[in-house]
Design a protein around this motif. Structure first.
Motif, PDB file in Angstrom:
ATOM      1  N   PRO A  11     -55.929  21.623   1.820  1.00  0.00           N
ATOM      2  CA  PRO A  11     -56.102  22.878   1.133  1.00  0.00           C
ATOM      3  C   PRO A  11     -55.844  23.962   2.649  1.00  0.00           C
ATOM      4  CG  PRO A  11     -57.167  22.824   0.256  1.00  0.00           C
ATOM      5  CD  PRO A  11     -56.599  21.532   0.515  1.00  0.00           C
ATOM      6  N   SER A  12     -56.834  23.366   3.753  1.00  0.00           N
ATOM      7  CA  SER A  12     -56.799  24.158   5.102  1.00  0.00           C
ATOM      8  C   SER A  12     -55.589  23.969   5.590  1.00  0.00           C
ATOM      9  CB  SER A  12     -58.220  23.841   5.173  1.00  0.00           C
ATOM     10  OG  SER A  12     -58.376  24.805   6.267  1.00  0.00           O
ATOM     11  N   VAL A  13     -55.383  22.484   5.492  1.00  0.00           N
ATOM     12  CA  VAL A  13     -54.465  21.710   6.758  1.00  0.00           C
ATOM     13  C   VAL A  13     -53.176  22.425   6.481  1.00  0.00           C
ATOM     14  CG1 VAL A  13     -53.534  19.747   7.800  1.00  0.00           C
ATOM     15  CG2 VAL A  13     -55.681  19.263   7.149  1.00  0.00           C
ATOM     16  N   LEU A  14     -53.051  22.406   5.732  1.00  0.00           N
ATOM     17  CA  LEU A  14     -51.099  22.934   4.704  1.00  0.00           C
ATOM     18  C   LEU A  14     -51.669  24.667   4.922  1.00  0.00           C
ATOM     19  CD1 LEU A  14     -48.845  23.269   3.241  1.00  0.00           C
ATOM     20  CD2 LEU A  14     -50.322  23.284   1.150  1.00  0.00           C
ATOM     21  N   ALA A  15     -52.258  25.484   5.507  1.00  0.00           N
ATOM     22  CA  ALA A  15     -52.671  26.803   5.675  1.00  0.00           C
ATOM     23  C   ALA A  15     -52.518  27.021   6.797  1.00  0.00           C
ATOM     24  CB  ALA A  15     -53.933  27.549   5.250  1.00  0.00           C
ATOM     25  N   ASP A  23     -42.285  26.815   6.647  1.00  0.00           N
ATOM     26  CA  ASP A  23     -41.639  27.334   5.406  1.00  0.00           C
ATOM     27  C   ASP A  23     -43.033  26.297   4.431  1.00  0.00           C
ATOM     28  OD1 ASP A  23     -40.943  25.041   3.894  1.00  0.00           O
ATOM     29  OD2 ASP A  23     -39.108  25.760   5.606  1.00  0.00           O
ATOM     30  N   PHE A  24     -43.088  26.686   3.258  1.00  0.00           N
ATOM     31  CA  PHE A  24     -44.451  26.309   2.698  1.00  0.00           C
ATOM     32  C   PHE A  24     -43.588  24.349   2.487  1.00  0.00           C
ATOM     33  CE2 PHE A  24     -46.648  25.216  -0.889  1.00  0.00           C
ATOM     34  CZ  PHE A  24     -47.389  25.147  -1.408  1.00  0.00           C
ATOM     35  N   THR A 148     -39.408  29.506  -3.086  1.00  0.00           N
ATOM     36  CA  THR A 148     -40.307  30.702  -3.824  1.00  0.00           C
ATOM     37  C   THR A 148     -40.817  31.500  -2.482  1.00  0.00           C
ATOM     38  OG1 THR A 148     -39.466  30.693  -6.115  1.00  0.00           O
ATOM     39  CG2 THR A 148     -40.559  32.754  -5.097  1.00  0.00           C
ATOM     40  N   VAL A 149     -41.669  30.692  -2.108  1.00  0.00           N
ATOM     41  CA  VAL A 149     -42.946  30.887  -1.843  1.00  0.00           C
ATOM     42  C   VAL A 149     -42.185  30.902  -0.046  1.00  0.00           C
ATOM     43  CG1 VAL A 149     -44.202  31.607  -3.188  1.00  0.00           C
ATOM     44  CG2 VAL A 149     -43.827  29.574  -1.444  1.00  0.00           C
ATOM     45  N   SER A 150     -41.141  30.060   0.197  1.00  0.00           N
ATOM     46  CA  SER A 150     -41.423  29.469   1.070  1.00  0.00           C
ATOM     47  C   SER A 150     -41.169  30.842   2.904  1.00  0.00           C
ATOM     48  CB  SER A 150     -39.721  28.580   1.810  1.00  0.00           C
ATOM     49  OG  SER A 150     -39.772  27.295   0.944  1.00  0.00           O
ATOM     50  N   ASP A 151     -40.434  31.388   2.529  1.00  0.00           N
ATOM     51  CA  ASP A 151     -40.055  32.612   3.439  1.00  0.00           C
ATOM     52  C   ASP A 151     -41.209  33.835   2.931  1.00  0.00           C
ATOM     53  OD1 ASP A 151     -37.323  31.597   4.045  1.00  0.00           O
ATOM     54  OD2 ASP A 151     -36.836  32.727   2.334  1.00  0.00           O
ATOM     55  N   VAL A 152     -42.285  33.297   2.661  1.00  0.00           N
ATOM     56  CA  VAL A 152     -42.783  34.306   2.539  1.00  0.00           C
ATOM     57  C   VAL A 152     -44.685  33.867   3.860  1.00  0.00           C
ATOM     58  CG1 VAL A 152     -45.484  35.845   0.815  1.00  0.00           C
ATOM     59  CG2 VAL A 152     -43.074  35.001   0.066  1.00  0.00           C
ATOM     60  N   GLY A 153     -44.635  35.281   4.561  1.00  0.00           N
ATOM     61  CA  GLY A 153     -45.695  34.597   5.502  1.00  0.00           C
ATOM     62  C   GLY A 153     -47.065  35.778   5.384  1.00  0.00           C
ATOM     63  N   LEU A 154     -47.890  34.552   5.305  1.00  0.00           N
ATOM     64  CA  LEU A 154     -49.625  35.802   4.973  1.00  0.00           C
ATOM     65  C   LEU A 154     -50.281  35.021   6.749  1.00  0.00           C
ATOM     66  CD1 LEU A 154     -50.396  35.067   1.767  1.00  0.00           C
ATOM     67  CD2 LEU A 154     -49.972  37.261   2.987  1.00  0.00           C
TER      68      LEU A 154
END
Length: 394
Positions: A11-15, A23-24, A148-154
């Motif tokens: 999860p940390s690498v993905l983040a 994108d996600f 759905t979350v691909s364009d959501v940035g955090l």
């Protein structure tokens, strides 16, 4: 090969890839490719910095995939130059994934599946087994959620502001907690203990966020999970709480849950998960079912009702009132609720049985069995009806 290490780092690498601009969906594919590469080469040549190695390889694979896809040529303009290999940042980016997976645009089932995939590190096959659905169905669900979350940035700043800010905005910690609670309630089946996985993820969140409701949810999970071994008989049938062998309850988990809850309550910022945990703690504290402090449990349900005004909470409160003040008081509390509520008929059956109306109770047990959400509960309610009919005929 340390598969547990790979799973904890995923999860940390993905983040990190998402934070860099991937994108996600593309980031998730790149991380999976990096994990396959790790499984191939680490046995003979393990890296000194496992996380840094995974980040470097995953980022290279993302860039390779981006450059090879003509349809994504425009995205390539936004991709930064590949950083030089080296130690990965010490910042824990996993927190961002919680918010991403709990995005308000996702359905609850999709949010749970994506959380298990991205944060939990489970395979699509494992999640499908836990949900008891075909792997292809789960793959489609996860794929849609990723799109759905691909364009959501955090950004890290945004994640931090949400983590420490108000608990009443979409996508904030309250949303994350609800998703984790749903994960826990999926229970366990197949080769994946989803309830234990939810506890692991909630521990991870509690280490990142110092808030009493996060602690309250962790305490609630531990207290409920402590009763796991006693919930079913050797033949797989359900064992009601009052009939469980309390000697089989996990005392270590109970003690840990109570300790976490007491520390959370001492901060005087009561929330719904703390109130639920307090009720679970009172059940755990009773040496026998007969010694349960139902009066105090009703008081906690009153607090929980003020916090949530949930019909399900009111339904459970009716059971507690029936234990504390007698079945007719419980039936009076139940009368104010919608009969279409899940498990309403089962609660009514139990209270009518305690009141001595066996005919009504048996009829309601049959009705409840037809509405049961799973086979184990249906079988239990059917046996209850058969037991009462046998008493009446005998």
């Amino acid at each position: 090969m340390d598969e547990a290490l790979l799973r904890s780092l995923t999860p940390s690498v993905l983040a990190i890839l998402v934070r860099r601009g991937a994108d996600f969906a593309a980031a998730e594919d790149a991380v999976q490719d990096a994990l396959v590469e790790a499984l191939r080469v680490w046995t003979a040549d393990p890296p000194r910095d496992a996380k840094g190695w995974l980040v470097t390889v995953a980022w290279r694979k993302f860039l390779d995939a981006t450059r090879a896809d003509a349809a994504r040529r425009r995205r390539e303009d936004r991709v930064d130059e590949e950083p030089a290999p080296g130690p990965a940042p010490a910042v824990d980016d996993t927190l961002q994934l919680y918010f991403l997976c709990a995005h308000p645009s996702l359905t609850p089932s999709s949010a749970v599946a994506l959380t298990l995939r991205a944060v939990g590190g489970l395979t699509t096959r494992q999640i499908a087994q836990a949900y008891l659905v075909p792997e292809a169905t789960m793959a489609q669900r996860i794929s849609r959620a990723k799109r759905t979350v691909s364009d959501v940035g955090l950004s890290p700043a945004r994640a931090k502001s949400r983590a420490w800010g108000r608990f009443d905005q979409p996508g904030d910690v309250a949303t994350v907690l609800r998703v984790l609670y749903l994960v826990f309630n999926e229970g366990y089946s197949g080769d994946v203990d989803v309830a234990a996985e939810a506890i692991r993820l909630t521990r991870q969140l509690a280490a990142a966020i110092d808030h009493p409701e996060v602690a309250g949810l962790l305490a609630l999970m531990l207290l409920h999970h402590a009763r796991r071994a006693a919930r079913t008989a050797p033949d797989g049938s359900l064992v009601p709480l009052a009939e469980q062998d309390r000697g089989r309850w996990d005392t270590a988990s109970t003690a840990e849950g109570v300790g976490i809850l007491q520390a959370a309550l001492a901060r005087d910022r009561l929330g719904e998960f703390q109130a639920q945990a307090a009720i679970a703690a009172l059940h755990a504290d009773a040496p026998t079912a007969e010694e349960t402090d139902w009066v105090q449990i009703v008081e906690w349900y009153d607090e929980l009702t003020r916090l949530t005004d949930s019909p399900v909470v009111r339904l459970n409160r009716a059971v507690a009132v029936g234990e504390a003040d007698g079945p007719r008081a419980g039936l009076a509390a139940l009368a104010a609720l919608d009969e279409s509520l899940p498990r309403h008929a089962a609660v009514a059956a139990y209270l009518h049985e305690r009141d001595g109306d066996l005919a009504t109770a048996a009829r309601l047990y049959v009705e409840a069995a037809h509405k049961a959400p799973n086979l184990a509960e249906r079988a239990h309610l059917t046996r209850q009806a058969a037991r009462l009919n046998a008493r009446r005929s005998g």
